[in-house]
Design a protein around this motif. Structure first.
Motif, short mmCIF file in Angstrom:
data_model
loop_
_atom_site.label_atom_id
_atom_site.label_comp_id
_atom_site.label_asym_id
_atom_site.label_seq_id
_atom_site.Cartn_x
_atom_site.Cartn_y
_atom_site.Cartn_z
N LYS A 51 -23.93 49.59 -56.79
CA LYS A 51 -23.37 48.91 -57.98
C LYS A 51 -21.93 49.34 -58.21
O LYS A 51 -21.07 48.52 -58.53
CB LYS A 51 -24.22 49.21 -59.21
CG LYS A 51 -25.55 48.50 -59.20
CD LYS A 51 -26.41 48.90 -60.39
CE LYS A 51 -27.81 48.34 -60.23
NZ LYS A 51 -28.75 48.87 -61.20
N LEU A 91 -19.72 47.59 -55.59
CA LEU A 91 -19.61 46.15 -55.82
C LEU A 91 -18.84 45.81 -57.09
O LEU A 91 -18.38 44.69 -57.26
CB LEU A 91 -21.00 45.51 -55.83
CG LEU A 91 -21.78 45.63 -54.52
CD1 LEU A 91 -23.15 44.99 -54.65
CD2 LEU A 91 -21.00 45.05 -53.34
N ASN A 92 -18.66 46.79 -57.97
CA ASN A 92 -17.96 46.59 -59.23
C ASN A 92 -16.53 47.14 -59.21
O ASN A 92 -15.95 47.42 -60.24
CB ASN A 92 -18.76 47.26 -60.37
CG ASN A 92 -18.33 46.79 -61.73
OD1 ASN A 92 -17.88 45.67 -61.91
ND2 ASN A 92 -18.44 47.67 -62.70
N ALA A 145 -23.29 48.70 -48.54
CA ALA A 145 -22.36 47.98 -49.43
C ALA A 145 -20.95 48.14 -48.89
O ALA A 145 -20.61 49.16 -48.28
CB ALA A 145 -22.43 48.53 -50.85
N ASN A 181 -16.77 46.85 -50.11
CA ASN A 181 -15.91 46.11 -51.03
C ASN A 181 -14.48 46.59 -50.83
O ASN A 181 -14.22 47.78 -50.79
CB ASN A 181 -16.34 46.32 -52.48
CG ASN A 181 -15.77 45.26 -53.42
OD1 ASN A 181 -15.02 44.39 -53.00
ND2 ASN A 181 -16.13 45.34 -54.68
#
Length: 120
Positions: free
Chosen positions: A76, A79-80, A10, A12
């Motif tokens: 999660k 990504l949040n 991931a 971000n």
């Protein structure tokens, strides 16, 4: 990064920091991996003229481990980030992680945090 045997899980970016979650290949030292990520992404940002300002990474970085059972929750969480940082600044988040994990630190070695970056 992935050509060195790491696996991107991931990523971000926020205006003042980036989270990169990888399956880490133990054959490369973490400082070398971070340098490779910073150097190649810095070149890519400059080559693609993605910033009208002089871009460069800060000197420091944070590196944390996880267990296999935490992979989904960490993905999660990363990504949040936009929602998460409406409630907590990067500085609050980083210090919370250090404190929750009983990591001793000297404030003079912390990042140059951008305060109130999201204020109108």
């Amino acid at each position: 990064m992935q050509d060195e045997g790491h696996k991107l899980l991931a990523i971000n970016a926020m205006p003042d920091h980036i989270h990169i979650f990888i399956g880490y290949n133990l054959n490369q030292l973490i400082p070398n991996l971070v340098e490779q990520i910073k150097t190649s992404s810095n070149k890519w940002i400059k080559d693609n003229r993605l910033s009208k300002f002089q871009f460069s990474w800060q000197k420091g970085y944070g590196c944390f481990t996880n267990s296999n059972s935490q992979i989904d929750s960490v993905v999660k969480y990363i990504l949040n980030q936009e929602q998460h940082h409406k409630k907590n600044t990067f500085k609050e988040e980083y210090l919370k992680i250090l404190n929750q994990n009983d990591i001793k630190y000297d404030e003079k070695y912390l990042f140059d945090f951008w305060e109130n970056i999201f204020s109108d």
